[in-house]
Write a protein that holds these residues in place. Structure first.
Motif, PDB file in Angstrom:
ATOM      1  N   GLY A   1     -24.643  28.785  41.740  1.00 26.48           N
ATOM      2  CA  GLY A   1     -24.819  29.876  42.694  1.00 26.48           C
ATOM      3  C   GLY A   1     -23.552  30.628  43.019  1.00 26.48           C
ATOM      4  N   THR A   2     -22.594  30.682  42.098  1.00 26.08           N
ATOM      5  CA  THR A   2     -21.313  31.328  42.401  1.00 26.08           C
ATOM      6  C   THR A   2     -21.446  32.832  42.668  1.00 26.08           C
ATOM      7  N   ARG A   3     -22.500  33.449  42.166  1.00 29.81           N
ATOM      8  CA  ARG A   3     -22.666  34.887  42.428  1.00 29.81           C
ATOM      9  C   ARG A   3     -22.989  35.167  43.895  1.00 29.81           C
ATOM     10  N   ALA A   4     -23.339  34.138  44.633  1.00 28.33           N
ATOM     11  CA  ALA A   4     -23.627  34.305  46.054  1.00 28.33           C
ATOM     12  C   ALA A   4     -22.389  34.041  46.917  1.00 28.33           C
ATOM     13  N   ARG A   5     -21.260  33.731  46.304  1.00 27.85           N
ATOM     14  CA  ARG A   5     -20.059  33.390  47.067  1.00 27.85           C
ATOM     15  C   ARG A   5     -19.605  34.578  47.910  1.00 27.85           C
ATOM     16  N   LEU A   6     -19.307  34.298  49.175  1.00 29.31           N
ATOM     17  CA  LEU A   6     -18.846  35.326  50.106  1.00 29.31           C
ATOM     18  C   LEU A   6     -17.325  35.292  50.196  1.00 29.31           C
ATOM     19  N   PRO A   7     -16.686  36.451  50.343  1.00 35.34           N
ATOM     20  CA  PRO A   7     -15.224  36.488  50.277  1.00 35.34           C
ATOM     21  C   PRO A   7     -14.524  35.929  51.509  1.00 35.34           C
ATOM     22  N   ASP A   8     -15.182  35.906  52.666  1.00 37.35           N
ATOM     23  CA  ASP A   8     -14.458  35.592  53.889  1.00 37.35           C
ATOM     24  C   ASP A   8     -15.055  34.451  54.705  1.00 37.35           C
ATOM     25  N   ARG A   9     -16.048  33.747  54.170  1.00 33.09           N
ATOM     26  CA  ARG A   9     -16.654  32.661  54.941  1.00 33.09           C
ATOM     27  C   ARG A   9     -17.375  31.685  54.023  1.00 33.09           C
TER      28      ARG A   9
ATOM     29  N   VAL B   1     -22.514  24.146  45.257  1.00 34.94           N
ATOM     30  CA  VAL B   1     -23.354  24.992  44.400  1.00 34.94           C
ATOM     31  C   VAL B   1     -22.831  26.433  44.413  1.00 34.94           C
ATOM     32  N   VAL B   2     -22.452  26.915  45.602  1.00 33.15           N
ATOM     33  CA  VAL B   2     -21.985  28.288  45.747  1.00 33.15           C
ATOM     34  C   VAL B   2     -20.539  28.432  45.289  1.00 33.15           C
ATOM     35  N   GLU B   3     -19.723  27.441  45.564  1.00 33.31           N
ATOM     36  CA  GLU B   3     -18.302  27.555  45.243  1.00 33.31           C
ATOM     37  C   GLU B   3     -18.013  27.390  43.762  1.00 33.31           C
TER      38      GLU B   3
ATOM     39  N   ALA C   1     -29.366  35.622  43.641  1.00 32.87           N
ATOM     40  CA  ALA C   1     -28.113  35.272  44.312  1.00 32.87           C
ATOM     41  C   ALA C   1     -27.337  36.530  44.699  1.00 32.87           C
ATOM     42  N   GLU C   2     -27.397  37.560  43.857  1.00 37.38           N
ATOM     43  CA  GLU C   2     -26.697  38.809  44.179  1.00 37.38           C
ATOM     44  C   GLU C   2     -27.380  39.552  45.327  1.00 37.38           C
ATOM     45  N   ILE C   3     -28.714  39.534  45.351  1.00 34.62           N
ATOM     46  CA  ILE C   3     -29.429  40.126  46.490  1.00 34.62           C
ATOM     47  C   ILE C   3     -29.027  39.411  47.777  1.00 34.62           C
ATOM     48  N   TRP C   4     -28.983  38.092  47.718  1.00 40.87           N
ATOM     49  CA  TRP C   4     -28.598  37.289  48.889  1.00 40.87           C
ATOM     50  C   TRP C   4     -27.187  37.667  49.363  1.00 40.87           C
ATOM     51  N   LYS C   5     -26.281  37.790  48.419  1.00 41.32           N
ATOM     52  CA  LYS C   5     -24.898  38.135  48.775  1.00 41.32           C
ATOM     53  C   LYS C   5     -24.821  39.525  49.395  1.00 41.32           C
TER      54      LYS C   5
ATOM     55  N   ALA D   1     -20.300  29.331  52.566  1.00 41.29           N
ATOM     56  CA  ALA D   1     -21.729  29.475  52.356  1.00 41.29           C
ATOM     57  C   ALA D   1     -22.217  28.325  51.497  1.00 41.29           C
ATOM     58  N   ALA D   2     -23.481  27.995  51.655  1.00 40.61           N
ATOM     59  CA  ALA D   2     -24.097  26.921  50.880  1.00 40.61           C
ATOM     60  C   ALA D   2     -25.481  27.371  50.474  1.00 40.61           C
ATOM     61  N   GLY D   3     -25.996  26.808  49.383  1.00 39.67           N
ATOM     62  CA  GLY D   3     -27.321  27.220  48.964  1.00 39.67           C
ATOM     63  C   GLY D   3     -27.758  26.516  47.713  1.00 39.67           C
ATOM     64  N   LYS D   4     -28.883  26.986  47.159  1.00 38.63           N
ATOM     65  CA  LYS D   4     -29.411  26.396  45.933  1.00 38.63           C
ATOM     66  C   LYS D   4     -30.197  27.448  45.171  1.00 38.63           C
ATOM     67  N   THR D   5     -30.010  27.440  43.861  1.00 31.99           N
ATOM     68  CA  THR D   5     -30.748  28.317  42.965  1.00 31.99           C
ATOM     69  C   THR D   5     -32.053  27.646  42.540  1.00 31.99           C
ATOM     70  N   GLY D   6     -32.965  28.457  42.032  1.00 29.26           N
ATOM     71  CA  GLY D   6     -34.210  27.913  41.510  1.00 29.26           C
ATOM     72  C   GLY D   6     -34.823  28.860  40.499  1.00 29.26           C
ATOM     73  N   THR D   7     -35.189  28.299  39.333  1.00 28.83           N
ATOM     74  CA  THR D   7     -35.852  29.082  38.289  1.00 28.83           C
ATOM     75  C   THR D   7     -37.004  28.256  37.744  1.00 28.83           C
TER      76      THR D   7
END
Length: 732
Positions: A597-605, A591-593, A653-657, A607-613
């Motif tokens: 949820g790609t906006r939550a992708r971290l540059p150096d590690r 989902v993140v990659e 997702a951006e707040i999370w990132k 991450a996994a997650g799920k969006t919801g609307t």
């Protein structure tokens, strides 16, 4: 011998006539002006005599009345004198205890209730603090006998000049009289007598004439019983100084992180300045207003020769600054939540001083607040009333940070959206559908149809779910369906494995809110809180065991080192197998990659997650985790107004990132606990015939949670190996 002439008269003195005879003999004229003067003199004499009599009477009554009043005053003073206890019994005047909260490193970060820092002595306290109090409150403290007629007269004159009543406003009370008021004239708080502690304190602060007279008598008794330093000691220990602090030691610790014995002129002036209006001038409420008041105190200290001109200038140029804990005021939402989890008799209504050791991490809290602030300042239109909440916890449920709204430094008791707001979860609920499916033997690469679907809902009629983009993709893998947050496959899968199984998995992971009973359950039609959802995701990260989010790790009384309550962790029962959890983590990493949820992708590690609307974008969620922490973000309006152009994969997702970049910054990267699928996906199947779609409209038989699952090749090899080893070694 005979005489020759007349016989001479005898030698006798001539009789003189008296006054009466003179008047008779020679009556004189009456002097009329003299008579009138005599009458006038008689009238004045009568009036003068009357005045003298009245004066004598008044004087007699006055000195007798004064004597009686003095006697009554002496008797009252003596009676109060005999009832006054030792000084040590008067230092802590709180009716309730306090709660001090320590973070995960053992440092104080929050206070609740009335703080009492411990007993201090006027002879040992900082000389600057003692001088600041005297200069501000009672410059003739060491000279008067408990009351100051000059001070009262001056206060009355000021009150009248300002258009108030003589006893309204400035009271002219000495420190001794103020101490008498703090002692409530010796009347202790009785919960059976008073409606509340506030009503009791309001009565103690009355300014009536009768109350003033009683206060004066009490002050005289105190002056007779205690020394000046002892009276000042009581005052320094009992005065309320804002932010829940009682006494100068508690205030010095609360605001400056040091003892009252150590404060410098600028700090002493700020503390003394609080006496006039503690809540208004509390530095945690408005530091600039508190500094302005402190500057006035510094000038008074200089005028009364307590500070040299050089010392006063230095204090004005370098005003007092708050301690890091007081400045941050971090953890308000977290502290409120912890207080709710503790029994009331040990928290809100405690009569003891309680120490709470918590899981709170101030650095993570600042990181979470910084990420939220950064996103709103740079990517949300100015003036937006949209709200957001954020929770960060470890995989065992230990909450490290909590942001209940965009006001990070609000007072205690504010609305905490992280724990109080129940909102529909939308697609953030879907991982529990896939968790149930994986536990029942499904694999990430198993296919599911994303063709149109219509279900007949008893009492509601036909229901046809749609995908977010109104497109249909045919057969897709479970991993693809979760990655792209497809609605139709989620509903099909939930109906195939059974809604009750989905509901059970969600509840076992910690979703205790009422869950929807219809097929829309799979799409997050149910309501939940952000704390619940974040805790449920922590169960996925930790390998499939439920967690109970917790913030309290230990509770003890300040006077006792033995904990009354302890918490080693929040791990509960296993919900799904570790193998199923690791597969689900891999699916959520997609989902993140490469998914929603790609906006939550971290540059150096990883991450996994799920969006919801939710429907009409009234709520937007992003929940995710790294190997170290789980974090959940909710965004929406308090009045359920739809968000404009916001989905879970956008701002949440951006707040999370932004938060996770700050939380994980400088920490070594660790891989997620996940397994890639053991086999390649099968080739796409041919489009199903029309009758297949009709057949899919009816739910398939629901496998039960206890039904044997389909074994993977790895499981089959492991089972055969264990059976062989068991036969060779004689094991069961």
């Amino acid at each position: 011998m005979t005489g020759t002439g007349r016989k001479k008269p005898p030698l006798v003195a001539e009789r003189r006539r008296g006054t009466a005879e003179k008047k008779t003999a020679a009556p004189r004229k009456r002097r009329k002006p003299a008579a009138r003067k005599a009458r006038r003199r008689g009238l004045i004499g009568w009036i003068t005599g009357l005045v003298r009599w009245i004066v004598r009477l008044g004087w007699g009554l006055a000195w007798r009345g004064t004597a009686i009043i003095a006697l009554l005053l002496a008797l009252g003073t003596y009676y109060i004198y005999t009832t006054l206890p030792p000084v040590t019994e008067l230092l802590d005047g709180r009716a309730r205890g306090s709660v001090t909260m320590l973070d995960r490193h053992g440092e104080v970060f929050a206070w609740r209730g009335e703080q009492f820092g411990g007993q201090i002595d006027a002879r040992q306290v900082s000389v600057h603090l003692r001088n600041a109090v005297i200069a501000t409150e009672d410059r003739r403290f060491y000279e008067h006998f408990g009351i100051s007629p000059r001070g009262v007269a001056g206060a009355v004159r000021i009150n009248l000049s300002e258009g108030r009543g003589p006893l309204s406003g400035h009271g002219g009370s000495t420190i001794t009289q103020q101490t008498a008021k703090l002692l409530c004239l010796g009347e202790p708080y009785d919960p059976d007598t008073w409606e509340s502690e506030r009503a009791y304190e309001d009565d103690c602060r009355q300014g009536s004439l009768w109350r003033k007279l009683k206060e004066a008598v009490f002050a005289l008794a105190m002056e007779a019983k205690y020394s000046k330093d002892e009276i000042l000691t009581i005052y320094l220990n009992r005065a309320y100084l804002g932010a829940g602090t009682r006494g100068f030691e508690a205030a010095a610790q609360r605001y400056f992180g040091k003892s009252a014995n150590e404060v410098q002129p600028a700090e002493a002036a700020m503390l003394a300045g609080l006496l006039v209006a503690p809540t208004r001038y509390a530095p945690t409420s408005n530091i600039e207003r508190s500094r302005d008041r402190a500057a006035t105190v510094i000038r008074l200290m200089e005028e009364q020769d307590y500070l040299t001109a050089q010392q006063a200038n230095a204090a004005l140029e370098q005003p007092a600054t708050l301690s890091e804990a007081a400045e941050a005021r971090a953890g308000g939402y977290f502290a409120d939540w912890v207080m709710e989890t503790v029994p009331d008799f040990l928290a809100g209504k405690t009569t003891e001083d309680v120490i709470l050791s918590t899981t709170f991490d101030p650095e993570i809290q600042r990181a979470a607040e910084g990420g939220l602030r950064e996103t709103f300042e740079t990517k949300v239109r100015e003036g937006s009333k949209a709200q957001a909440a954020l929770v960060v916890m470890s995989s065992d449920g230990a909450v490290r940070a909590m942001v209940g709204g965009r006001k990070f430094k609000g007072v205690a008791g504010q609305f905490n959206r992280a724990i109080m707001a129940k909102r529909q979860t939308g697609s953030a609920f879907k991982p529990f559908v896939y968790a149930a499916a994986l536990e029942l033997g499904f694999e990430p690469y198993d296919l599911i149809s994303d063709d149109p679907l219509t279900l007949n809902i008893p009492g509601s009629g036909a229901w046809s779910p749609n995908n977010y983009d109104n497109r249909f993709r045919g057969d897709v893998t479970l991993a693809e369906a979760l990655r792209d947050s497809l609605n139709i496959p989620a509903v099909r899968l939930s109906e195939r494995i059974g809604r009750e199984n989905v509901r059970k998995v969600a509840e076992d992971f910690g979703i205790v809110s009422d869950l929807a009973s219809g097929p829309a359950l799979a799409l997050g039609a149910s309501e939940s809180t952000l704390l619940e959802m974040t805790g449920a995701y922590a169960g996925i990260l930790n390998g499939g065991s439920s967690v109970t989010p917790y913030g309290l790790s230990e509770l003890r009384l300040q006077a006792n080192s033995t904990p009354l309550i302890g918490q080693a962790g929040g791990l509960g029962e296993r919900v799904i197998s570790q193998e199923a959890a690791r597969k689900l983590v891999w699916m959520m990493s997609r989902v993140v990659e490469e998914g929603t949820g790609t906006r939550a992708r971290l540059p150096d590690r990883e991450a996994a997650g799920k969006t919801g609307t939710t429907q009409a974008a009234r709520d937007a969620w992003f929940l995710g985790f790294t190997a170290d922490y789980v974090a959940g973000v909710w965004m929406g309006y308090d009045d359920n107004t739809p968000l404009t152009g916001v989905t879970g994969g956008g701002l949440p997702a951006e707040i999370w990132k932004e938060a996770m970049l700050r939380i994980e910054g400088g920490q070594p990267a660790r891989p997620l606990p996940m397994d890639l699928p053991a086999y390649a996906p099968p080739p796409p199947a041919a489009p199903p015939p029309a009758e297949t779609i009709a057949r899919d409209q009816a739910p398939a038989p629901e496998p039960q949670a206890g039904q044997p699952r389909r074994e993977s090749p790895a499981e089959m090899a492991e089972r055969v190996l264990l059976e062989v080893l068991g036969g060779l070694l004689g094991g069961n």
